[in-house]
Each structure stands twice: as C-alpha cells, then as structure tokens.
Design an enzyme around this catalytic site. Structure first.
Site, mmCIF file in Angstrom:
data_model
loop_
_atom_site.group_PDB
_atom_site.id
_atom_site.type_symbol
_atom_site.label_atom_id
_atom_site.label_comp_id
_atom_site.label_asym_id
_atom_site.label_seq_id
_atom_site.Cartn_x
_atom_site.Cartn_y
_atom_site.Cartn_z
ATOM 1 N N LYS A 174 0.876 -1.180 0.000
ATOM 2 C CA LYS A 174 0.000 0.000 0.000
ATOM 3 C C LYS A 174 0.907 1.222 0.000
ATOM 4 C CE LYS A 174 -3.181 2.454 3.117
ATOM 5 N NZ LYS A 174 -4.186 2.322 4.162
HETATM 6 C C1 5RP Z 1 -1.414 4.967 8.191
HETATM 7 C C2 5RP Z 1 -2.508 4.219 7.517
HETATM 8 C C3 5RP Z 1 -3.863 4.614 7.974
HETATM 9 O O1 5RP Z 1 -4.135 4.202 9.222
HETATM 10 C C4 5RP Z 1 -4.945 4.433 7.013
HETATM 11 O O2 5RP Z 1 -5.134 3.104 6.628
HETATM 12 C C5 5RP Z 1 -4.747 5.349 5.854
HETATM 13 O O3 5RP Z 1 -5.908 5.556 5.148
HETATM 14 P P1 5RP Z 1 -6.205 6.970 4.479
HETATM 15 O O4 5RP Z 1 -4.890 7.645 4.250
HETATM 16 O O5 5RP Z 1 -6.879 6.636 3.190
HETATM 17 O O6 5RP Z 1 -7.094 7.722 5.414
HETATM 18 O O7 5RP Z 1 -2.282 3.390 6.662
HETATM 19 O O8 5RP Z 1 -0.213 4.806 7.540
#
Ligand code: 5RP
Length: 261
Positions: A174
């Site tokens: 991710k």
């Molecule tokens: C932090 C993360 C977050 O907790 C979250 O999953 C991010 O989601 P978004 O940026 O779309 O709000 O991955 O590193």
C-alpha cells in the site's frame, strides 16, 4: 504458495478482475477518535456492500464490527506511537500477536514500515518478523509504505520503499499515488493499492483513484476520503465503480453526487 495463502489472497484481491476496494478504518491506532470514525459501527455498516475488504484494528473489530459480518479482514498489526509524538511518528512495532490475528479469522495483516528515518531498522525487522509468523499460517502481509515528516511522496522514495517491502516478503504493498506512479508499479513485483491520504475534494480523490488504476495499481485502500466525505456511501460506490467497472472520474463523480442528494 500453499492453499491457505492463495485462498486468503483471493478474498483480498477479487479473482474476477484482480482488483480490490479496501476500506481503511484503522486510524484510531495512532489518531484516536478520528473525525468520521467516532461511531465506527454506524459509519461502516452502510459502506460494507461496496467494499471488498475491511482494514480495522483488533479493538475496532471486536468493539464495533458484529462477528457475523461477511467481509474479509485485513488487520492492522503495527503501531506503538501516537500522532502527538512527532519525533517518533510511525516508529512502529508489532501490536498484535499472530495467534490473536488467527483467532480473529483475518484474511491478511497490515504493517507500516518507515524507510528513511533513523529508526527504519526497527520497523523493517518487526515487519519481517511479522511476515515470517504470518506466512507460517498462510496469512499474507500488506506493507504500508508510510511517509514520515520530511520525506517526499515522490516516485523515487515510494519506489524504494515499495520495492524493499516486496523484497522483504510483503504480498501486497500500500503506497501513495504520485507523479510517475507507473514507475513504482513497474519496479514492484507484488500488487499495489493506493492509500487515500488526507481528505481532499471528492472530485480529486476520484481522479487520483482512476489515475492510480490506469498506472497499474490493483485498487485502493482508502479511509478518510471515504468516511470524511459529505456522502461516504456515495464515495464508496464511486470508488467501487472506478476499481471494478472501469468508470471514468466524471461518471464516478456523478455516482457520488447522486448519493449526496
Ligand atoms: C497509516 C494508515 C492509515 O491508518 C490508514 O489506513 C490510511 O488511510 P487513508 O490515508 O486513506 O485515510 O495506513 O499509515
């Protein structure tokens, strides 16, 4: 790859098109009562029909999501610092044992690594320990290539972090969308999903999701741009249409607006 790992991966990445819509609601592990998630159960329930995977913390799952809910879980298993601890932000370690992740019947676990900070070694070693433990039980690990203060969201840095994550054993990465995103995809041997990041106008978030898919991402793992929207259901449907139905940003924005009314 054994059957269990393949089976879990097929719950995360939909075999019909190789894409996925992940809904991230794990923010509380370092941000506390994040805007939009104060009543996590009420926020999430209407969004689930349009999400393929839910990404919560274990406390979020146990306290807010009914066990009969039919959605694969990608469990947040790294953490250890809060948003107010600026010098150590995202200096994360293991916060959930694999035994507890199995007890929660997860399909994957998520771990944030922070490449380029003095403590990078800590997060990378805890990450690889998590991979060894998760893979022992056929559980895939999603690496979140976190970006700390002072580190750019650019293709040079994010391709370094993404490739490292894959080389160290992540099954999915991710990362953030940025200019020249296709270079990150090309040099990363495992599927990539994009994070949403801070809330931006809905039109921009949909364009970003579309551009990421066009550049080779297999989907999104979005949080704030969904649940902080004026219509979370509208955004969820719109993002789903981009990821699974090849909708254009214009069509997706129409879907959002329809639901905003
Ligand atoms: C932090 C993360 C977050 O907790 C979250 O999953 C991010 O989601 P978004 O940026 O779309 O709000 O991955 O590193």
């Amino acid at each position: 790859m054994d059957w269990g790992m393949k089976n879990r991966l097929s719950k995360i990445i939909k075999p019909k098109d190789g894409h996925t819509v992940m809904l991230a609601v794990d923010h509380g592990y370092f941000m506390g009562p994040t805007t939009g998630l104060e009543k996590l159960d009420e926020m999430v329930k209407p969004l689930l029909p349009y999400a393929d995977v839910l990404m919560p913390t274990r406390g979020g799952l146990r306290n807010y999501i009914p066990p009969e809910t039919d959605i694969p879980i990608c469990l947040r298993v790294s953490g250890g610092t809060s948003i107010i601890n600026e010098t150590n932000l995202l200096h994360e370690g293991i916060i959930v044992s694999m035994e507890d992740a199995i007890r929660l019947n997860v399909s994957a676990v998520a771990f944030s690594i922070l490449v380029g900070q003095p403590f990078e070694r800590d997060t990378l070693l805890a990450f690889t320990q998590t991979i060894d433990e998760a893979n022992r039980y056929g559980i895939p690990v999603l690496a979140v290539t976190a970006v700390g203060r002072g580190l750019g969201k650019d293709a040079k840095y994010l391709s370094l972090a993404s490739r490292m994550a894959a080389e160290l054993g992540a099954s999915i990465v991710k990362t953030y969308y940025c200019k020249d995103f296709e270079k990150i995809v090309e040099s990363c041997p495992v599927p990539i999903v994009i994070a949403g990041g801070k809330k931006v106008p809905e039109k921009d978030a949909l364009q970003m999701a579309y551009d990421a898919l066009q550049a080779g991402a297999i989907g999104v793992d979005m949080g704030r741009n969904i649940f902080q929207s004026s219509s979370p259901v509208g955004m969820m449907k719109a993002v789903n249409a981009i990821v699974h139905k090849n909708a254009t940003p214009k069509d997706a924005f129409e879907i959002f607006k329809e639901n905003e009314k």
